[in-house]
Design a protein around this motif. Sequence first.
Motif, PDB file in Angstrom:
ATOM      1  N   PHE A  39      50.475  87.773 -29.827  1.00 59.37           N
ATOM      2  CA  PHE A  39      49.106  87.276 -29.892  1.00 59.37           C
ATOM      3  C   PHE A  39      48.922  85.947 -29.150  1.00 59.37           C
ATOM      4  N   LEU A  40      49.663  84.917 -29.533  1.00 61.04           N
ATOM      5  CA  LEU A  40      49.361  83.575 -29.035  1.00 61.04           C
ATOM      6  C   LEU A  40      49.832  83.334 -27.604  1.00 61.04           C
ATOM      7  N   VAL A  41      51.117  83.524 -27.356  1.00 64.15           N
ATOM      8  CA  VAL A  41      51.682  83.193 -26.041  1.00 64.15           C
ATOM      9  C   VAL A  41      51.020  83.955 -24.898  1.00 64.15           C
ATOM     10  N   PRO A  42      50.781  85.275 -25.004  1.00 70.61           N
ATOM     11  CA  PRO A  42      50.122  85.987 -23.892  1.00 70.61           C
ATOM     12  C   PRO A  42      48.739  85.448 -23.559  1.00 70.61           C
ATOM     13  N   ASN A  43      48.095  84.794 -24.550  1.00 75.79           N
ATOM     14  CA  ASN A  43      46.754  84.249 -24.330  1.00 75.79           C
ATOM     15  C   ASN A  43      46.773  82.736 -24.141  1.00 75.79           C
ATOM     16  N   GLN A  44      47.959  82.175 -23.909  1.00 81.70           N
ATOM     17  CA  GLN A  44      48.129  80.744 -23.656  1.00 81.70           C
ATOM     18  C   GLN A  44      47.538  79.885 -24.779  1.00 81.70           C
ATOM     19  N   ILE A  45      47.811  80.319 -26.004  1.00 81.18           N
ATOM     20  CA  ILE A  45      47.408  79.595 -27.201  1.00 81.18           C
ATOM     21  C   ILE A  45      48.681  79.091 -27.876  1.00 81.18           C
ATOM     22  N   PRO A 108      58.975  90.997 -23.510  1.00 85.22           N
ATOM     23  CA  PRO A 108      58.492  92.021 -22.562  1.00 85.22           C
ATOM     24  C   PRO A 108      57.342  92.871 -23.107  1.00 85.22           C
ATOM     25  N   VAL A 109      57.103  92.821 -24.425  1.00 85.75           N
ATOM     26  CA  VAL A 109      56.044  93.637 -25.032  1.00 85.75           C
ATOM     27  C   VAL A 109      54.683  93.034 -24.701  1.00 85.75           C
ATOM     28  N   PRO A 110      53.741  93.830 -24.179  1.00 87.19           N
ATOM     29  CA  PRO A 110      52.415  93.283 -23.847  1.00 87.19           C
ATOM     30  C   PRO A 110      51.644  92.883 -25.098  1.00 87.19           C
ATOM     31  N   GLY A 111      50.791  91.878 -24.966  1.00 86.46           N
ATOM     32  CA  GLY A 111      49.975  91.438 -26.087  1.00 86.46           C
ATOM     33  C   GLY A 111      49.002  92.516 -26.529  1.00 86.46           C
ATOM     34  N   LEU A 112      48.610  92.477 -27.801  1.00 88.55           N
ATOM     35  CA  LEU A 112      47.708  93.494 -28.331  1.00 88.55           C
ATOM     36  C   LEU A 112      46.261  93.275 -27.917  1.00 88.55           C
ATOM     37  N   THR A 113      45.910  92.056 -27.533  1.00 91.45           N
ATOM     38  CA  THR A 113      44.532  91.781 -27.131  1.00 91.45           C
ATOM     39  C   THR A 113      44.517  90.667 -26.092  1.00 91.45           C
ATOM     40  N   ASP A 114      43.530  90.754 -25.212  1.00 88.00           N
ATOM     41  CA  ASP A 114      43.340  89.660 -24.263  1.00 88.00           C
ATOM     42  C   ASP A 114      42.115  88.827 -24.616  1.00 88.00           C
ATOM     43  N   ASP A 115      41.562  89.077 -25.808  1.00 90.26           N
ATOM     44  CA  ASP A 115      40.455  88.261 -26.317  1.00 90.26           C
ATOM     45  C   ASP A 115      41.063  87.045 -27.009  1.00 90.26           C
ATOM     46  N   PRO A 116      40.860  85.842 -26.493  1.00 92.36           N
ATOM     47  CA  PRO A 116      41.521  84.657 -27.067  1.00 92.36           C
ATOM     48  C   PRO A 116      41.108  84.364 -28.506  1.00 92.36           C
ATOM     49  N   LEU A 117      39.860  84.700 -28.861  1.00 92.08           N
ATOM     50  CA  LEU A 117      39.431  84.450 -30.242  1.00 92.08           C
ATOM     51  C   LEU A 117      40.161  85.367 -31.212  1.00 92.08           C
ATOM     52  N   ALA A 119      43.009  86.761 -30.661  1.00 94.17           N
ATOM     53  CA  ALA A 119      44.410  86.345 -30.623  1.00 94.17           C
ATOM     54  C   ALA A 119      44.635  85.125 -31.516  1.00 94.17           C
ATOM     55  N   ALA A 120      43.701  84.161 -31.464  1.00 91.17           N
ATOM     56  CA  ALA A 120      43.834  82.952 -32.278  1.00 91.17           C
ATOM     57  C   ALA A 120      43.745  83.277 -33.764  1.00 91.17           C
ATOM     58  N   VAL A 121      42.814  84.167 -34.132  1.00 91.09           N
ATOM     59  CA  VAL A 121      42.618  84.506 -35.540  1.00 91.09           C
ATOM     60  C   VAL A 121      43.808  85.286 -36.087  1.00 91.09           C
ATOM     61  N   PHE A 122      44.135  86.402 -35.432  1.00 91.27           N
ATOM     62  CA  PHE A 122      45.198  87.250 -35.962  1.00 91.27           C
ATOM     63  C   PHE A 122      46.580  86.631 -35.733  1.00 91.27           C
ATOM     64  N   GLY A 123      46.739  85.936 -34.623  1.00 92.32           N
ATOM     65  CA  GLY A 123      47.998  85.230 -34.410  1.00 92.32           C
ATOM     66  C   GLY A 123      48.202  84.150 -35.452  1.00 92.32           C
ATOM     67  N   GLY A 124      47.129  83.405 -35.774  1.00 96.81           N
ATOM     68  CA  GLY A 124      47.219  82.365 -36.795  1.00 96.81           C
ATOM     69  C   GLY A 124      47.528  82.932 -38.167  1.00 96.81           C
ATOM     70  N   ALA A 193      46.478  79.200 -39.453  1.00 99.22           N
ATOM     71  CA  ALA A 193      47.886  79.254 -39.867  1.00 99.22           C
ATOM     72  C   ALA A 193      48.135  78.297 -41.021  1.00 99.22           C
ATOM     73  N   PHE A 194      47.560  77.089 -40.943  1.00 98.01           N
ATOM     74  CA  PHE A 194      47.716  76.085 -41.992  1.00 98.01           C
ATOM     75  C   PHE A 194      47.219  76.620 -43.341  1.00 98.01           C
ATOM     76  N   LYS A 195      46.052  77.261 -43.337  1.00 97.01           N
ATOM     77  CA  LYS A 195      45.492  77.812 -44.567  1.00 97.01           C
ATOM     78  C   LYS A 195      46.326  78.976 -45.092  1.00 97.01           C
ATOM     79  N   MET A 196      46.813  79.817 -44.188  1.00 98.70           N
ATOM     80  CA  MET A 196      47.622  80.959 -44.600  1.00 98.70           C
ATOM     81  C   MET A 196      48.975  80.515 -45.156  1.00 98.70           C
ATOM     82  N   ILE A 197      49.510  79.421 -44.643  1.00 97.58           N
ATOM     83  CA  ILE A 197      50.758  78.885 -45.191  1.00 97.58           C
ATOM     84  C   ILE A 197      50.562  78.508 -46.657  1.00 97.58           C
ATOM     85  N   ASP A 198      49.466  77.781 -46.948  1.00 96.96           N
ATOM     86  CA  ASP A 198      49.175  77.392 -48.327  1.00 96.96           C
ATOM     87  C   ASP A 198      49.006  78.611 -49.219  1.00 96.96           C
TER      88      ASP A 198
END
Length: 293
Positions: A39-45, A108-117, A119-124, A193-198
């Motif tokens: 999620f994050l790295v392929p979208n430069q997040i 090597p696995v392609p990202g699941l989405t190229d939508d940065p939003l 990617a940020a939500v689900f990656g987080g 991610a911070f909220k999900m950690i808590d």
Amino acid sequence: MDQSITKSTHQKLPLGKLLKRIFFILIGASLVSVGLEIFLVPNQIIDGGIVGISIIASHLTGWSLGIFLFLLNLPFLIVGYRQIGKTFAISTLFGVTIMSVGTTLLHPVPGLTDDPLLAAVFGGIILGIGVGLVLRYGGSLDGTEIIAVLFNKKTPFSVGEIVMFFNFFILGSAGFVFGWDRAMYSLIAYYIAFKMIDLTIEGFQESKSVWIISEYHKEVGDAIVARLGRGVTYLIGEGGYTGDEKKVVFCIITRLEEAKLKLIVEDIDPSAFLAVGNIHDVRGGQFKKNAIH
């Protein structure tokens, strides 16, 4: 003098608890690898801490992300061994190793989405759950907290303030490397991610502490025991203004029981003083949990 009291010994974990710790740290570190590489790295997040520095370093050098995740965390593992203890250091080393290997295998696995939003939500979300599991079972995946503990001893700033400073500096750096829109998406991912950690550490059954001051303290306490199935403790206090002795009912409940407890108190003594606070951990004691009625 008894040597067993004066000499501290390292207690080994029972096999069952050890296997449970290994399993959940393995799952947590693997989830972090998925959140990063899918999620994050392929979208430069990026994320905060050593993970964020590693993503930037990997982008600038072309080297594997896993190499930086391991090498940059290694010095802090040594510090953690000296400052926090052997069990923490070994658990952290195991988690960091799994995370480093996982990101290398998934690269090597392609990202699941190229939508940065997205990617940020689900990656987080995935990242936060993974980090939360590792923290909950006695490890860590980032050396930033160890840095913060060391700086905290020599500066007036709290650990949380130092971590926040480091992370804002790292997330800000993403603006110069990936562009400011990606830096803003990185902030979104970091917050989620911070909220999900808590949430992962505390669980959905978040505990709350309750203090009740009432003339009918015995009736209130008996009702809490009978209708919520929670144990209570009676404390003796003194009014700061009147100097009168006050009886305080103290108990621990889950947030799902808060509304019912308030109804119980209001039914018995509408004028009772009631204070409810969030707590992060409850251990020991004897709770008899019955159905709410």
